[in-house]
Design an enzyme around this catalytic site. Structure first.
Site, PDB file in Angstrom:
ATOM      1  N   ASP A  52       0.844  -1.193   0.000  1.00  0.00           N
ATOM      2  CA  ASP A  52       0.000   0.000   0.000  1.00  0.00           C
ATOM      3  C   ASP A  52       0.886   1.253   0.000  1.00  0.00           C
ATOM      4  OD1 ASP A  52      -1.658   2.107   0.645  1.00  0.00           O
ATOM      5  OD2 ASP A  52      -2.806   1.006   2.144  1.00  0.00           O
ATOM      6  N   HIS A  77      17.331  13.768 -18.057  1.00  0.00           N
ATOM      7  CA  HIS A  77      15.935  13.907 -18.490  1.00  0.00           C
ATOM      8  C   HIS A  77      15.858  14.208 -19.970  1.00  0.00           C
ATOM      9  CE1 HIS A  77      13.849  14.723 -14.393  1.00  0.00           C
ATOM     10  NE2 HIS A  77      14.345  13.526 -14.514  1.00  0.00           N
TER      11      HIS A  77
HETATM   12  C1  MEV Z   1      12.016  13.861  -9.870  1.00  0.00           C
HETATM   13  O1  MEV Z   1      10.965  12.930  -9.977  1.00  0.00           O
HETATM   14  C2  MEV Z   1      12.703  13.696  -8.547  1.00  0.00           C
HETATM   15  C3  MEV Z   1      13.776  14.737  -8.244  1.00  0.00           C
HETATM   16  O2  MEV Z   1      13.220  16.044  -8.385  1.00  0.00           O
HETATM   17  C4  MEV Z   1      14.211  14.491  -6.835  1.00  0.00           C
HETATM   18  C5  MEV Z   1      15.122  15.553  -6.274  1.00  0.00           C
HETATM   19  O3  MEV Z   1      15.089  16.713  -6.744  1.00  0.00           O
HETATM   20  O4  MEV Z   1      15.863  15.215  -5.342  1.00  0.00           O
HETATM   21  C6  MEV Z   1      14.908  14.643  -9.216  1.00  0.00           C
END
Ligand code: MEV
Length: 447
Positions: free
Chosen positions: A300, A397
């Site tokens: 969960d 990304h």
């Molecule tokens: C993205 O899903 C998560 C991050 O933003 C976490 C972080 O900034 O530590 C990359």
């Protein structure tokens, strides 16, 4: 949308037909047959399996697909694991896999369970003198244990059951408000059903006991039970995971020397300890990993997240769930997090892919699963902070973004190779990718 009564009684086909008609009413170009066929195309080919999925929830129309990925090379307490993650966000699995590989070469992750206690409460109002019920509470506790003996028999045989039952005076918060607070050991199960069944029996016992007690008169005989429910805040169901190595063994990050990396990393933690805006994003990254393993193992994730965020606020301020130190030339990075999970019960033995997840993990005990959860959260956080404090998050990304755009333009393998090379030093955008592909395709037309 129009109001409908009896929706739950309709067959799946009827439900879909109703929905398609509703959508067509709103969007006149909707082809109702196609709308229904689209939904039906995600049904499982085996009707028996589909029935199983349908019965997990209510008013089900079809199945919702999510990517099921794997993070190999996770060394925890000297044992190698491959960890399945169910998540829709790109880069999460890649980041965890990168961290796993990084720490594999530096001794791996260590983890230990600190405790496994769970909590439940009966909230009730009672008009009387606290001292009176307090003195008699031992008698009530014994009755509660007796009355739940049948419910707890199996759990006790497995080494669990009710650990403690206490009376909590909450009258400073609200006149006449009390709680029966119980702690439980639920062994391999998450234990929600077990705890709630015990609590409802406690509530019944409380009412009967008060009504029949010769020590009480008038309103004292009528406690009003407001509710009986487990608490998803389980600070005593706690696990710790960590990694460590000499700073100089952290290696170079692009041009950045290990000392600077460790320094910037520690400052990133400091920021997440002090600024709730950053702490929220920081912890979100941790839950990218934990939620994904939670889903893959049929646990969960709402309960685990809610608990984690409350725990992150335990010092009166919302803070990072991870911490780090640099002492005597050693970099140490750790997480401490409550983790109420189960390896039996619920979806664990029903969902076909959950069963596969447990198989992949080597059918871990509940303690081992708690440790793996903490490790994947730590790995995820390490990956995020490593990117953030070195190259920046967009580099990774953008690569995923680039691949998605290339997919959109149906790029060939060769075009993908050229584009990945080109965009190492150029800004990715939909237009820049299209322009590059136009150019490549003029030079090397697709056959
Ligand atoms: C993205 O899903 C998560 C991050 O933003 C976490 C972080 O900034 O530590 C990359």
């Amino acid at each position: 949308m129009e109001i409908i009564s009896g929706f739950s009684k309709l067959s799946k086909k009827q439900k879909l037909a109703w929905l398609a008609a509703q959508i067509a009413e709103r969007q006149s170009d909707t082809n109702q047959q196609e709308f229904i066929a689209d939904f039906e195309s995600y049904q499982h080919r085996d009707p028996k399996v589909q029935k199983l999925y349908d019965e997990f929830s209510e008013n089900t129309l079809t199945n919702f697909y999510m990517p099921y990925g794997l993070v190999p090379n996770v060394l925890m307490n000297g044992k190698l694991y491959a960890i399945p993650l169910v998540i829709e966000e790109s880069s999460v699995v890649a980041a965890a896999a990168g961290s796993a590989k990084f720490w594999l070469e530096r001794g791996g992750f260590k983890a230990e369970v600190i405790d496994t206690k769970k909590v439940g409460q009966v909230h009730f109002l009672w008009e009387g003198d606290f001292k009176k019920i307090d003195v008699l509470f031992d008698e009530l506790r014994e009755l509660m244990l007796d009355n739940t003996a049948l419910i707890t028999a199996n759990m006790r045989a497995r080494g669990g059951g009710i650990l403690d039952i206490s009376l909590v005076n909450m009258t400073e918060v609200e006149p006449n408000y009390y709680q029966i607070k119980a702690t439980f050991e639920t062994c391999e199960s998450m234990g929600a059903n077990f705890i709630n069944t015990c609590l409802e029996e406690f509530a019944r016992t409380l009412k009967d006991w008060a009504a029949n007690s010769e020590h009480f008169v008038g309103r004292e005989k009528e406690p009003l039970v407001v509710m009986s429910i487990l608490s998803n805040y389980t600070p005593e169901c706690l696990v710790r995971a960590w990694v460590e190595c000499p700073v100089n063994e952290l290696g170079y990050f692009e041009e950045m020397p290990p000392e600077m990396f460790a320094y910037k990393f520690s400052k990133a933690i400091m920021i997440a300890k002090n600024d709730p805006h950053r702490a929220t994003t920081h912890n979100k990254g941790i839950f990218n990993g934990i939620d994904a393993l939670t889903l893959a193992t049929g646990n969960d994730f709402r309960a685990i997240e809610a608990c984690g965020h409350t725990y992150a606020s335990r010092n009166g301020k919302y803070q990072s769930l991870t911490d780090c130190s640099i002492e005597n030339g050693v970099f140490k990075f750790w997480i401490e997090i409550p983790m109420a999970v189960g390896t039996v019960g619920g979806l664990t033995s029903l969902h076909p892919l959950v069963k596969k997840s447990f198989e992949i993990l080597g059918n871990p005990s509940v303690k081992e699963l708690m440790e793996l959860m903490a490790v994947i959260g730590l790995a995820q956080n390490f990956g995020a902070l490593k990117s953030l404090t070195t190259t920046g998050i967009q580099k990774g990304h953008m690569k995923m973004h680039l691949l998605n755009i290339l997919k959109h333009f149906e790029a060939t393998e060769n075009e993908v190779k050229q584009a990945v090379e080109h965009f190492k030093n150029n800004v990715v955008s939909f237009r820049s990718v299209r322009d590059l592909l136009d150019l490549v395709r003029i030079e090397q037309p697709i056959a």
